[in-house]
Design a protein around this motif. Structure first.
Motif, short mmCIF file in Angstrom:
data_model
loop_
_atom_site.label_atom_id
_atom_site.label_comp_id
_atom_site.label_asym_id
_atom_site.label_seq_id
_atom_site.Cartn_x
_atom_site.Cartn_y
_atom_site.Cartn_z
N ILE A 131 -34.56 86.59 -36.33
CA ILE A 131 -34.62 85.22 -36.34
C ILE A 131 -34.57 84.43 -35.01
O ILE A 131 -34.45 83.42 -34.98
CB ILE A 131 -33.23 84.54 -37.17
CG1 ILE A 131 -32.05 85.29 -36.32
CG2 ILE A 131 -33.24 85.05 -38.47
CD1 ILE A 131 -30.70 84.75 -36.83
N ARG B 71 -38.11 82.05 -35.73
CA ARG B 71 -38.30 81.58 -37.04
C ARG B 71 -37.46 81.72 -37.94
O ARG B 71 -36.22 82.48 -37.70
CB ARG B 71 -39.78 82.23 -37.49
CG ARG B 71 -39.47 83.73 -37.68
CD ARG B 71 -40.74 84.52 -37.93
NE ARG B 71 -40.48 86.00 -38.30
CZ ARG B 71 -39.93 86.93 -37.67
NH1 ARG B 71 -39.81 86.38 -36.51
NH2 ARG B 71 -39.74 87.91 -37.90
N PRO B 72 -37.34 80.71 -39.03
CA PRO B 72 -36.21 81.28 -40.12
C PRO B 72 -36.63 82.57 -40.86
O PRO B 72 -37.85 82.81 -41.04
CB PRO B 72 -36.39 79.96 -40.66
CG PRO B 72 -37.87 79.10 -40.83
CD PRO B 72 -37.89 79.80 -39.42
N LEU B 73 -35.68 82.81 -41.40
CA LEU B 73 -35.68 84.20 -42.29
C LEU B 73 -35.10 83.93 -43.58
O LEU B 73 -33.81 83.43 -43.71
CB LEU B 73 -35.00 85.28 -41.59
CG LEU B 73 -34.81 86.66 -42.22
CD1 LEU B 73 -36.44 87.31 -42.81
CD2 LEU B 73 -33.71 87.58 -41.76
N GLY B 74 -35.71 84.22 -44.72
CA GLY B 74 -35.38 84.24 -46.16
C GLY B 74 -34.76 85.55 -46.37
O GLY B 74 -35.36 86.38 -46.28
N ARG B 75 -33.48 85.48 -47.06
CA ARG B 75 -33.22 86.83 -47.50
C ARG B 75 -32.00 86.59 -48.54
O ARG B 75 -31.33 85.85 -48.45
CB ARG B 75 -32.69 87.71 -46.26
CG ARG B 75 -32.06 89.17 -46.54
CD ARG B 75 -32.13 89.95 -45.54
NE ARG B 75 -33.42 90.23 -45.07
CZ ARG B 75 -33.99 90.73 -43.94
NH1 ARG B 75 -33.00 91.07 -43.06
NH2 ARG B 75 -35.25 91.22 -43.48
N SER C 31 -29.73 83.60 -52.57
CA SER C 31 -30.99 83.37 -51.63
C SER C 31 -30.43 82.44 -50.65
O SER C 31 -29.93 81.50 -50.43
CB SER C 31 -31.80 82.51 -52.33
OG SER C 31 -32.47 83.31 -53.55
N VAL D 116 -31.06 81.33 -46.12
CA VAL D 116 -32.01 81.08 -45.05
C VAL D 116 -31.34 81.37 -43.65
O VAL D 116 -30.35 80.80 -43.53
CB VAL D 116 -33.01 79.93 -45.08
CG1 VAL D 116 -31.91 78.64 -45.04
CG2 VAL D 116 -33.87 79.76 -43.87
N TYR E 281 -31.30 81.23 -39.41
CA TYR E 281 -32.06 80.66 -37.97
C TYR E 281 -30.95 80.45 -36.97
O TYR E 281 -29.69 80.36 -37.31
CB TYR E 281 -32.74 79.45 -38.79
CG TYR E 281 -31.93 77.89 -38.91
CD1 TYR E 281 -31.66 76.94 -38.00
CD2 TYR E 281 -31.25 77.99 -40.27
CE1 TYR E 281 -30.91 76.09 -38.43
CE2 TYR E 281 -30.46 76.78 -40.61
CZ TYR E 281 -30.32 75.88 -39.52
OH TYR E 281 -29.67 74.84 -39.89
N ASP F 233 -31.30 78.80 -49.59
CA ASP F 233 -32.69 78.90 -49.13
C ASP F 233 -33.18 77.67 -50.26
O ASP F 233 -34.15 78.11 -51.03
CB ASP F 233 -33.24 80.17 -49.41
CG ASP F 233 -34.89 79.97 -48.57
OD1 ASP F 233 -34.93 79.16 -47.72
OD2 ASP F 233 -35.50 81.12 -48.77
N SER G 41 -36.99 78.46 -45.67
CA SER G 41 -37.47 79.88 -45.04
C SER G 41 -38.89 79.57 -44.86
O SER G 41 -39.31 80.42 -43.91
CB SER G 41 -37.05 81.27 -45.89
OG SER G 41 -37.42 81.29 -47.09
#
Length: 349
Positions: free
Chosen positions: A16, A19-23, A29, A31, A33, A45, A55
């Motif tokens: 991260i 950039r933002p991370l979706g997980r 869900s 995001v 950052y 997210d 994300s």
């Protein structure tokens, strides 16, 4: 079925940094950052404007900007601004407690009022110059409890990892299992044997002979919600085994953070921490490469096992003495989930 009132490893910091991370963690869900001061933030997210995944946006001056219409979000889940619109009255989206510690980003997917950072496991090898660590991440399509089973019973090494860490003596050595509160410990000791290929490499890395008999040990420690630390190593035979002086052994802690994504998928953060030659970066890279190959061998087995269990949901599985560690770990997990749901709990043994 997984405890939500617990700290899970969500990602590594470099995931991260730009950039933002979706997980998804425990079915939620999220995001991740970095906010205005570089601190980690975790939100659901979901953009409150049109439901787009946040994300897919970007981070600008510590604000998360939706990639669909430019809505800006704060670290607390409140809307900040949007080009040409008034949005500060939007209801906040959910934010999750998050902590960056020990070289990982930890998230609490459950009741935020119970999220005490002091509950994050102490890791003796983290942030200690006497130790070196190398690891990685795998996404695996299996129930997280199957990975716990796998790590608490290392008999499979003889078969799944025959060319690296497996050897017949693992099958032949007795296993002991005990519980300490919510922790489960399974131990196996093998004396006066030949080291398998991976450990011969480690012996050479510690400037020890790789052609002499060794004493080998495996001590697997499960800690809820789903973490397994394994003390492993070899020492020149007759020098004290697990308790031998560091000059005559190569030993490490296998690090396993198992984070449920869904009921049938996980984020598996794996690694190895060692207390010999910590300054040798080439050795760290070599061990990491070897560990990565070993854990990749588990991946196919676990995913195929999961498919079988889904295909035959009514089949009863055998429970043997070698399964005791995994069985006891599941009892701990069941008790924690029952406590969260307000159901009657089985007392610890």
């Amino acid at each position: 079925m997984f405890p939500k009132n617990a700290w899970y490893v969500a990602c590594m910091p470099d995931e991260i940094d730009s950039r933002p991370l979706g997980r998804k963690v425990c079915g939620e869900s999220m995001v991740f950052y970095r906010g205005p001061e570089g601190e980690v933030a975790a939100l659901e997210d979901f953009c409150p404007h049109r439901g787009a995944p946040l994300s897919l946006g970007r981070v600008v001056d510590g604000k998360l900007v939706c990639g669909y219409h430019g809505l800006e979000m704060g670290c607390d889940g409140k809307t900040i601004a949007m080009p040409g619109q008034r949005v500060r009255g939007f209801p906040a989206i959910r934010s999750f407690p998050v902590v960056e510690r020990h070289g990982f980003v930890w998230v609490w997917p459950g009741d935020a009022t119970q999220a005490d950072p002091a509950k994050i496991h102490h890791l003796e090898w983290a942030d200690n110059p006497e130790w070196a660590y190398g690891g990685g991440l795998y996404h695996i399509a299996c129930d997280y409890r199957l990975m716990v089973d796998n790590l608490m019973d290392l008999t499979h090494e003889t078969y799944v990892h025959a060319t690296s860490i497996g050897q017949k003596e693992i099958d032949e050595a007795p296993v002991t299992t005990r519980t300490e509160g919510d922790e489960v410990i399974t131990s196996r000791f093998m004396n006066n044997i030949q080291a398998p290929p991976f450990w011969r490499m480690a012996l050479r890395g510690n400037q020890l002979p790789d052609d002499q008999p060794v004493d080998r040990w495996q001590i697997c420690r499960f800690s809820p919600p789903s973490h397994v630390m394994i003390e492993v190593g070899v020492a020149l035979a007759g020098q004290g085994g697990h308790e031998a002086d560091s000059k005559v052994k190569a030993s490490s802690i296998v690090v396993d953070f198992i984070t449920p994504e869904t009921e049938t998928s996980i984020w598996y953060f794996w690694g190895m921490a060692r207390r010999f030659k910590p300054e040798d970066h080439a050795l760290t890279a070599s061990i990491r490469e070897g560990q990565g190959k070993i854990f990749s061998e588990d991946l196919e087995m676990l995913e195929r096992q999961q498919k079988n269990l889904l295909a035959w949901p009514g089949r009863q599985l055998l429970k043997l003495n070698i399964d005791a560690g995994g069985v006891q770990a599941r009892k701990v997990i069941d008790r924690l989930v029952a406590a969260e749901q307000g159901a009657p709990m089985e007392a610890p043994e």
